[in-house]
Design a protein around this motif. Structure first.
Motif, short mmCIF file in Angstrom:
data_model
loop_
_atom_site.label_atom_id
_atom_site.label_comp_id
_atom_site.label_asym_id
_atom_site.label_seq_id
_atom_site.Cartn_x
_atom_site.Cartn_y
_atom_site.Cartn_z
N PRO A 102 0.83 -1.21 0.00
CA PRO A 102 0.00 0.00 0.00
C PRO A 102 0.87 1.27 0.00
O PRO A 102 1.94 1.30 0.61
CB PRO A 102 -0.79 -0.11 1.30
CG PRO A 102 -0.75 -1.57 1.64
CD PRO A 102 0.57 -2.07 1.17
N VAL A 103 0.38 2.27 -0.70
CA VAL A 103 1.08 3.56 -0.78
C VAL A 103 0.10 4.66 -0.39
O VAL A 103 -1.07 4.65 -0.80
CB VAL A 103 1.62 3.81 -2.21
CG1 VAL A 103 2.22 5.21 -2.32
CG2 VAL A 103 2.66 2.76 -2.58
N GLU A 104 0.57 5.60 0.42
CA GLU A 104 -0.24 6.74 0.83
C GLU A 104 0.53 8.03 0.54
O GLU A 104 1.77 8.05 0.50
CB GLU A 104 -0.56 6.67 2.32
CG GLU A 104 -1.42 5.49 2.72
CD GLU A 104 -2.88 5.67 2.36
OE1 GLU A 104 -3.27 6.79 1.98
OE2 GLU A 104 -3.63 4.67 2.46
N LEU A 105 -0.25 9.11 0.36
CA LEU A 105 0.33 10.42 0.09
C LEU A 105 0.28 11.25 1.37
O LEU A 105 -0.79 11.43 1.96
CB LEU A 105 -0.44 11.12 -1.03
CG LEU A 105 0.24 12.30 -1.71
CD1 LEU A 105 1.45 11.84 -2.50
CD2 LEU A 105 -0.76 13.01 -2.64
N PHE A 106 1.43 11.74 1.83
CA PHE A 106 1.51 12.61 3.00
C PHE A 106 2.26 13.88 2.61
O PHE A 106 3.42 13.81 2.18
CB PHE A 106 2.24 11.92 4.16
CG PHE A 106 1.53 10.70 4.69
CD1 PHE A 106 0.47 10.81 5.58
CD2 PHE A 106 1.92 9.43 4.28
CE1 PHE A 106 -0.18 9.69 6.06
CE2 PHE A 106 1.28 8.30 4.77
CZ PHE A 106 0.23 8.42 5.65
N GLU A 107 1.58 15.02 2.75
CA GLU A 107 2.19 16.32 2.44
C GLU A 107 2.84 16.33 1.06
O GLU A 107 3.95 16.82 0.87
CB GLU A 107 3.19 16.71 3.53
CG GLU A 107 2.56 16.88 4.90
CD GLU A 107 3.54 17.33 5.97
OE1 GLU A 107 4.75 17.39 5.68
OE2 GLU A 107 3.08 17.62 7.09
N GLY A 108 2.14 15.72 0.13
CA GLY A 108 2.59 15.75 -1.25
C GLY A 108 3.65 14.74 -1.61
O GLY A 108 4.15 14.74 -2.75
N ARG A 109 4.01 13.83 -0.70
CA ARG A 109 5.04 12.83 -0.98
C ARG A 109 4.48 11.44 -0.76
O ARG A 109 3.71 11.21 0.18
CB ARG A 109 6.25 13.06 -0.07
CG ARG A 109 7.46 12.20 -0.43
CD ARG A 109 8.64 12.53 0.45
NE ARG A 109 9.83 11.81 0.03
CZ ARG A 109 11.00 11.83 0.68
NH1 ARG A 109 11.13 12.57 1.78
NH2 ARG A 109 12.03 11.14 0.23
#
Length: 250
Positions: free
Chosen positions: A145-152
């Protein structure tokens, strides 16, 4: 083993320390190359396998894949390891692992080194998963799984725990409190926390209270067995001598 003091975690020798590691167990092995590698415990495990055929089918978690024909490399060469989880399968002389992998006799899970350390730390801390930017966009992130945090983008990684840890310390006391020598510390403290049973070889074993509490790195609550190995061998010395385990002198 019954003792007068229930907190006494010492065992008689390295053979006794690893005598109950079963087939299929997951085993963390401390060390950064030869620094902190518990050679005597590994060799005791090989001796047991040669005598009984057990344990086999192990999953080993280590920083690298062993060098030469001693220590972890000898464990792989004996055919005891089903899967290796590590960061550096190609180190100074990984001939044993390389051949086993090319022949399909061992499975590899490659993990970035910082992620490996954090997965082990998370296992010891009871944190099931965490996010890291390492490996994003590479084959190592496939299926995760991949998540986006503060644009990264960050990849979710799972904790690593093990049935056993084999660790080398400098000094222990009978209650399992530990100190380490310089860089030999490396993964040792994390692995003691992340394993159900931490088995430690130490150059010296002192009575309870023999270590200044301010100097303790690993508290005894994370250690289940301690064995004194007063003159531990060094992997690099054995490899310079072109040693192969079992050693010829034995």
């Amino acid at each position: 083993m019954e003792r007068g003091n229930a907190l006494d975690k010492t065992v008689t020798d390295v053979a006794a320390a690893v005598a109950d590691i079963p087939d299929g167990a997951s085993v963390m092995i401390g060390g950064f190359g030869g620094a902190g590698s518990p050679i005597e415990l590994i060799h005791a495990l090989i001796d047991r396998f040669r005598a009984t055929g057990h344990p086999a089918g192990l999953t080993v978690i280590n920083n690298n894949a062993g060098n030469g024909h001693v220590g972890l490399a000898a464990l792989i060469e004996a055919g005891m390891v089903r899967k290796l989880i590590c960061s550096f399968p190609r180190s100074a002389d990984p001939v044993v692992f390389t051949q086993a992998y090319q022949e399909g006799r061992i499975e590899l899970e490659l993990v970035p080194q910082g992620t490996l350390a954090e997965r082990i730390r998370a296992g010891g801390a009871g944190i099931p998963a965490f996010y890291t930017p390492s490996s994003f966009g590479t084959d190592l992130a496939a299926g995760k799984p991949v998540e986006l945090f503060e644009g990264r983008s960050y990849v979710r990684e799972r904790w690593l725990k093990a049935d056993f840890a084999l660790v080398k310390a400098e000094t222990a006391d009978t209650h399992g409190n530990l100190t380490y020598r310089a860089a030999s510390r490396n993964f040792g403290p994390l692995m003691c926390m992340a394993a159900a049973i931490a088995v430690v070889q130490a150059r010296r074993v002192l009575p309870a209270g023999g270590i200044d509490p301010e100097q303790v790195i690993t508290p005894g609550i994370f250690v289940q067995r301690v064995v004194e190995v007063a003159r531990p061998v060094q992997e690099e010395d054995l490899n310079r001598a072109r040693a192969t385990y079992p050693l010829e002198a034995e």
